[in-house]
Design a protein around this motif. Structure first.
Motif, PDB file in Angstrom:
ATOM      1  N   SER A  90     -11.436   4.695 -37.056  1.00 46.69           N
ATOM      2  CA  SER A  90     -10.719   3.384 -36.988  1.00 46.69           C
ATOM      3  C   SER A  90      -9.245   3.445 -37.407  1.00 46.69           C
ATOM      4  O   SER A  90      -8.339   3.119 -36.961  1.00 46.69           O
ATOM      5  CB  SER A  90     -11.413   2.232 -37.996  1.00 46.69           C
ATOM      6  N   PRO A 150     -16.537   6.318 -39.644  1.00 43.16           N
ATOM      7  CA  PRO A 150     -16.072   5.259 -38.759  1.00 43.16           C
ATOM      8  C   PRO A 150     -14.661   4.769 -39.481  1.00 43.16           C
ATOM      9  O   PRO A 150     -13.816   4.279 -38.735  1.00 43.16           O
ATOM     10  CB  PRO A 150     -16.821   4.057 -39.050  1.00 43.16           C
ATOM     11  N   TYR A 151     -14.527   4.897 -40.618  1.00 41.97           N
ATOM     12  CA  TYR A 151     -13.138   4.848 -41.456  1.00 41.97           C
ATOM     13  C   TYR A 151     -12.110   5.475 -40.863  1.00 41.97           C
ATOM     14  O   TYR A 151     -10.816   4.839 -40.361  1.00 41.97           O
ATOM     15  CB  TYR A 151     -13.314   4.709 -42.929  1.00 41.97           C
ATOM     16  N   ASP A 182     -14.959  -3.874 -38.334  1.00 41.87           N
ATOM     17  CA  ASP A 182     -16.451  -3.499 -38.188  1.00 41.87           C
ATOM     18  C   ASP A 182     -16.700  -2.046 -38.128  1.00 41.87           C
ATOM     19  O   ASP A 182     -16.739  -1.319 -37.056  1.00 41.87           O
ATOM     20  CB  ASP A 182     -17.023  -4.220 -36.865  1.00 41.87           C
ATOM     21  N   LEU A 183     -17.158  -1.524 -39.289  1.00 42.22           N
ATOM     22  CA  LEU A 183     -17.099   0.169 -39.409  1.00 42.22           C
ATOM     23  C   LEU A 183     -18.480   0.371 -39.373  1.00 42.22           C
ATOM     24  O   LEU A 183     -19.166   0.181 -40.582  1.00 42.22           O
ATOM     25  CB  LEU A 183     -16.347   0.265 -40.670  1.00 42.22           C
ATOM     26  N   THR A 184     -18.970   1.028 -38.329  1.00 43.70           N
ATOM     27  CA  THR A 184     -20.686   1.269 -38.257  1.00 43.70           C
ATOM     28  C   THR A 184     -20.500   2.620 -37.856  1.00 43.70           C
ATOM     29  O   THR A 184     -19.782   3.221 -37.072  1.00 43.70           O
ATOM     30  CB  THR A 184     -21.212   0.324 -37.272  1.00 43.70           C
ATOM     31  N   ILE A 185     -21.867   3.258 -38.113  1.00 44.22           N
ATOM     32  CA  ILE A 185     -22.425   4.556 -37.328  1.00 44.22           C
ATOM     33  C   ILE A 185     -23.437   4.060 -36.592  1.00 44.22           C
ATOM     34  O   ILE A 185     -24.480   3.527 -36.864  1.00 44.22           O
ATOM     35  CB  ILE A 185     -22.585   5.251 -38.411  1.00 44.22           C
ATOM     36  N   ASP A 186     -23.300   4.529 -35.284  1.00 42.86           N
ATOM     37  CA  ASP A 186     -24.267   4.204 -34.283  1.00 42.86           C
ATOM     38  C   ASP A 186     -24.991   5.357 -34.294  1.00 42.86           C
ATOM     39  O   ASP A 186     -24.459   6.314 -33.926  1.00 42.86           O
ATOM     40  CB  ASP A 186     -23.664   3.912 -32.920  1.00 42.86           C
TER      41      ASP A 186
END
Length: 182
Positions: free
Chosen positions: A95, A91-92, A9-13
């Motif tokens: 992670s 995000p990568y 779940d690679l997201t930018i918040d």
């Protein structure tokens, strides 16, 4: 361990604390993925901080008349910037504990405008010796699997590259990166 099965779940918040429409302060965490942890802690702390909450909360009761509240809101519009928190820009990298993104791009050092990119791309791909060290910097197979004994060959290979090209050149190639071989 890399989980390349696509289930991450690679997201930018993004959190937006809106005030001024003309002034904006942007706080970004995780441009270099491994730096996402302290950046995230800072953002979380700021968002949970009572002073920050009071900074943006104008629904509280100051025992003032409605007129004073309108003046405060007008002052806030004039003085307080809108805050934008960007969490995990890479995000990568966050992670995988890497400075680079999934395309091996350092988002901080490798950002170029299109005309700058065209100029660099037209230049010598080996201008800092990157091509000379590409096998070391980007091995095509796991170093542990590259020999029949399963030994980790990173350090012997690093010593060879340093002896052949020099530490400064190796460091410059790694830090500079390239625009020809993503």
């Amino acid at each position: 361990n890399d989980n390349d099965d696509g289930n991450d779940d690679l997201t930018i918040d993004i959190a937006l604390l809106s005030r001024s429409q003309t002034k904006v302060l942007i706080h970004i965490s995780g441009t270099h993925g491994v730096e996402g942890f302290p950046g995230s802690a800072i953002q979380t702390s700021l968002l949970q901080n009572d002073t920050m909450r009071a900074y943006f909360d104008f629904d509280h009761d100051f025992d003032h008349h409605h007129h004073h509240q309108e003046e405060e809101e007008e002052d806030a519009e004039r003085l307080l910037p809108t805050l934008v928190f960007v969490h995990a820009l890479n995000p990568y990298g966050f992670s995988k504990l890497r400075r680079f993104n999934e395309n091996n791009v350092d988002l901080n050092r490798n950002f170029l405008f299109p005309h700058e990119f065209d100029k660099v791309k037209a230049g010598d791909p080996n201008h800092v010796g990157y091509v000379d060290m590409m096998d070391f910097i980007n091995p095509t197979q796991s170093l542990e699997c590259s020999n029949r004994f399963g030994w980790d060959l990173f350090f012997p290979r690093a010593l060879y590259v340093i002896a052949r090209h020099g530490f400064h050149k190796m460091k410059q190639c790694i830090v500079t990166g390239n625009y020809h071989f993503p």
